[in-house]
Design a protein around this motif. Structure first.
Motif, PDB file in Angstrom:
ATOM      1  N   ARG A 156       0.810  -1.222   0.048  1.00 22.00           N
ATOM      2  CA  ARG A 156       0.088  -0.286  -0.049  1.00 22.00           C
ATOM      3  C   ARG A 156       0.946   1.216   0.082  1.00 22.00           C
ATOM      4  N   SER A 157       1.989   1.316   0.685  1.00 23.90           N
ATOM      5  CA  SER A 157       2.596   2.499   0.837  1.00 23.90           C
ATOM      6  C   SER A 157       3.532   2.997  -0.371  1.00 23.90           C
ATOM      7  N   ALA A 158       3.599   1.734  -1.381  1.00 25.54           N
ATOM      8  CA  ALA A 158       4.355   2.132  -2.675  1.00 25.54           C
ATOM      9  C   ALA A 158       3.311   2.855  -3.551  1.00 25.54           C
ATOM     10  N   VAL A 159       2.203   2.090  -3.425  1.00 23.79           N
ATOM     11  CA  VAL A 159       1.245   2.561  -4.800  1.00 23.79           C
ATOM     12  C   VAL A 159       0.624   3.807  -3.992  1.00 23.79           C
ATOM     13  N   SER A 160       0.400   4.169  -2.811  1.00 22.14           N
ATOM     14  CA  SER A 160       0.147   5.370  -2.136  1.00 22.14           C
ATOM     15  C   SER A 160       0.864   6.416  -2.502  1.00 22.14           C
ATOM     16  N   ASP A 161       2.151   6.363  -2.320  1.00 18.84           N
ATOM     17  CA  ASP A 161       3.042   7.178  -2.373  1.00 18.84           C
ATOM     18  C   ASP A 161       3.280   7.559  -3.941  1.00 18.84           C
ATOM     19  N   ALA A 162       3.262   6.814  -4.642  1.00 15.98           N
ATOM     20  CA  ALA A 162       3.144   7.254  -6.216  1.00 15.98           C
ATOM     21  C   ALA A 162       1.996   7.734  -6.657  1.00 15.98           C
ATOM     22  N   ALA A 163       0.691   7.484  -6.182  1.00 15.68           N
ATOM     23  CA  ALA A 163      -0.466   8.168  -6.406  1.00 15.68           C
ATOM     24  C   ALA A 163      -0.287   9.530  -5.789  1.00 15.68           C
ATOM     25  N   ALA A 164       0.083   9.922  -4.589  1.00 13.91           N
ATOM     26  CA  ALA A 164       0.258  11.182  -4.405  1.00 13.91           C
ATOM     27  C   ALA A 164       0.875  12.110  -5.001  1.00 13.91           C
ATOM     28  N   GLN A 165       2.097  11.574  -5.695  1.00  9.26           N
ATOM     29  CA  GLN A 165       3.103  12.456  -6.575  1.00  9.26           C
ATOM     30  C   GLN A 165       2.292  12.745  -7.788  1.00  9.26           C
ATOM     31  N   VAL A 166       1.211  12.200  -8.338  1.00 12.63           N
ATOM     32  CA  VAL A 166       0.558  12.327  -9.312  1.00 12.63           C
ATOM     33  C   VAL A 166      -0.945  13.009  -9.120  1.00 12.63           C
ATOM     34  N   GLY A 167      -1.382  13.297  -7.957  1.00 10.23           N
ATOM     35  CA  GLY A 167      -2.497  13.838  -7.562  1.00 10.23           C
ATOM     36  C   GLY A 167      -3.551  12.720  -7.621  1.00 10.23           C
ATOM     37  N   ARG A 168      -3.554  11.590  -7.682  1.00  8.05           N
ATOM     38  CA  ARG A 168      -4.682  10.486  -7.612  1.00  8.05           C
ATOM     39  C   ARG A 168      -4.847   9.906  -6.275  1.00  8.05           C
ATOM     40  N   THR A 169      -6.348   9.727  -6.067  1.00  8.63           N
ATOM     41  CA  THR A 169      -6.871   9.430  -4.943  1.00  8.63           C
ATOM     42  C   THR A 169      -7.279   8.095  -5.213  1.00  8.63           C
ATOM     43  N   GLY A 170      -7.023   6.832  -3.969  1.00 15.17           N
ATOM     44  CA  GLY A 170      -7.754   5.471  -4.462  1.00 15.17           C
ATOM     45  C   GLY A 170      -8.098   5.043  -3.163  1.00 15.17           C
ATOM     46  N   VAL A 171      -8.476   3.636  -3.321  1.00 14.57           N
ATOM     47  CA  VAL A 171      -8.838   2.785  -2.325  1.00 14.57           C
ATOM     48  C   VAL A 171      -8.137   1.641  -2.010  1.00 14.57           C
ATOM     49  N   PHE A 172      -8.302   0.884  -1.153  1.00 10.37           N
ATOM     50  CA  PHE A 172      -7.533  -0.641  -1.007  1.00 10.37           C
ATOM     51  C   PHE A 172      -8.739  -1.379  -0.616  1.00 10.37           C
ATOM     52  N   ALA A 173      -8.953  -2.690  -1.354  1.00 17.55           N
ATOM     53  CA  ALA A 173      -9.762  -3.901  -0.875  1.00 17.55           C
ATOM     54  C   ALA A 173      -8.970  -5.009  -0.589  1.00 17.55           C
ATOM     55  N   GLY A 174      -9.096  -5.297   0.328  1.00 19.38           N
ATOM     56  CA  GLY A 174      -8.118  -6.769   0.613  1.00 19.38           C
ATOM     57  C   GLY A 174      -8.947  -7.287   2.081  1.00 19.38           C
ATOM     58  N   ARG A 175      -8.431  -8.838   1.998  1.00 17.73           N
ATOM     59  CA  ARG A 175      -8.780  -9.754   2.854  1.00 17.73           C
ATOM     60  C   ARG A 175      -7.473 -10.682   3.071  1.00 17.73           C
ATOM     61  N   PRO A 176      -6.898 -10.742   4.038  1.00 16.93           N
ATOM     62  CA  PRO A 176      -5.620 -11.810   4.032  1.00 16.93           C
ATOM     63  C   PRO A 176      -6.254 -12.922   3.700  1.00 16.93           C
ATOM     64  N   GLY A 177      -5.109 -13.390   2.860  1.00 16.31           N
ATOM     65  CA  GLY A 177      -5.071 -15.047   2.572  1.00 16.31           C
ATOM     66  C   GLY A 177      -6.119 -15.194   1.178  1.00 16.31           C
ATOM     67  N   CYS A 178      -6.960 -14.114   0.927  1.00 11.46           N
ATOM     68  CA  CYS A 178      -7.846 -14.432  -0.189  1.00 11.46           C
ATOM     69  C   CYS A 178      -7.299 -13.767  -1.528  1.00 11.46           C
ATOM     70  N   PRO A 179      -6.894 -14.611  -2.535  1.00 12.40           N
ATOM     71  CA  PRO A 179      -6.410 -14.248  -3.801  1.00 12.40           C
ATOM     72  C   PRO A 179      -7.424 -13.160  -4.517  1.00 12.40           C
ATOM     73  N   PRO A 180      -6.849 -12.252  -5.022  1.00 13.03           N
ATOM     74  CA  PRO A 180      -7.906 -11.356  -5.800  1.00 13.03           C
ATOM     75  C   PRO A 180      -8.203 -11.964  -7.320  1.00 13.03           C
ATOM     76  N   MET A 181      -9.228 -13.050  -6.945  1.00 12.19           N
ATOM     77  CA  MET A 181      -9.699 -13.468  -8.260  1.00 12.19           C
ATOM     78  C   MET A 181     -11.116 -13.965  -8.007  1.00 12.19           C
ATOM     79  N   LEU A 182     -11.739 -13.961  -9.282  1.00  9.07           N
ATOM     80  CA  LEU A 182     -13.279 -14.396  -9.309  1.00  9.07           C
ATOM     81  C   LEU A 182     -13.301 -15.887  -9.139  1.00  9.07           C
ATOM     82  N   GLU A 183     -14.299 -16.217  -8.448  1.00 11.26           N
ATOM     83  CA  GLU A 183     -14.929 -17.750  -8.444  1.00 11.26           C
ATOM     84  C   GLU A 183     -13.868 -18.839  -7.879  1.00 11.26           C
ATOM     85  N   ILE A 184     -12.956 -18.160  -7.060  1.00  8.29           N
ATOM     86  CA  ILE A 184     -11.879 -19.103  -6.332  1.00  8.29           C
ATOM     87  C   ILE A 184     -12.416 -19.388  -4.888  1.00  8.29           C
TER      88      ILE A 184
END
Length: 245
Positions: free
Chosen positions: A23-51
């Motif tokens: 998160r800190s890597a992405v957030s730092d890069a986004a801050a430098q270019v003026g973009r705002t974002g969000v994080f969606a996560g759950r430990p142990g859960c791959p970000p993939m559908l129907e798994i």
């Protein structure tokens, strides 16, 4: 994440605890270019559908579907960053004597649970997810795997410093590539998707043939496989050009 702004988010980082460590890597890069974002996560859960993970009580599939629905229903979220502990999911095996049970993935096509099937389920799940996003017109950034080290990095560095010894040897790039073979095979098959960019942190972390664990005495990990804030911020430059408005 990113710029300190009341503007609505334009990107989302979706993944497991490895994504949260990034998160800190992405957030730092986004801050430098003026973009705002969000994080969606759950430990142990791959970000993939129907798994589904059959090795734990984790409820991953409904969470992933909810995240995907939120992305597809929000045209302002133009960029999706996918990050996970790919080596564990693709192989099903823990790394180098790591404690914990094997990881088994299944989907609606699974006939038998096995390590071999893990690779097939992983390939289908990642392709299914990337395709759904690019077909919806999203810019997709797939973050490659972080090297797993095989020992608790900050503890080992502290003991080595206290006793005037060298810490245990870190993995070689060749060992890393062998461990992550399933991911790289799938990534090669997905590479020609329009709208998909693949980012490879190991190109920086393993430059020179050996995967680094510290920088000027500071640990790049907070355990054996998750980046520390210091380690993640070394990678912010990878995301900077990709998050330019």
């Amino acid at each position: 994440m990113g710029a300190d702004s009341a503007a609505p988010p334009t990107f989302i980082l979706w993944g497991d605890s490895h994504a949260e460590a990034m998160r800190s890597a992405v957030s730092d890069a986004a801050a430098q270019v003026g973009r705002t974002g969000v994080f969606a996560g759950r430990p142990g859960c791959p970000p993939m559908l129907e798994i589904t993970r059959t090795d734990t009580m984790l409820v991953c599939e409904p969470f992933s579907r909810a995240v995907m629905d939120a992305i597809l229903e929000n045209p302002g979220l133009t960029t999706v960053i996918l990050d996970g502990r790919w080596g564990l999911y693709g192989s099903g095996t823990r790394y180098s004597g790591e404690d914990g049970a094997s990881v088994y993935l299944t989907d609606h096509q699974t006939e038998a649970v096995s390590y071999a099937e893990n690779a097939a389920v992983f390939a289908r799940g990642l392709a299914r997810t990337v395709d759904a996003l690019v077909q919806a017109g999203k810019q997709v950034i797939l973050v490659g795997p972080i090297p797993e080290i095989g020992f608790h990095v900050p503890r080992s560095l502290a003991i080595a410093q206290a006793w005037g010894r060298q810490p245990p040897p870190s993995p070689t790039e060749a060992t890393f590539l062998e461990r992550q073979a399933v991911f790289f095979e799938v990534a090669a098959e997905l590479a020609d998707r329009d709208g998909l960019t693949i980012v490879l942190p190991h190109a920086l972390l393993c430059a020179g043939g050996s995967c680094r664990i510290a920088d000027k005495g500071r640990s790049l990990y907070f355990d054996d496989d998750h980046l520390s804030t210091i380690g993640a911020r070394e990678l912010s430059g990878l995301f900077l050009p990709l998050l330019l408005p």
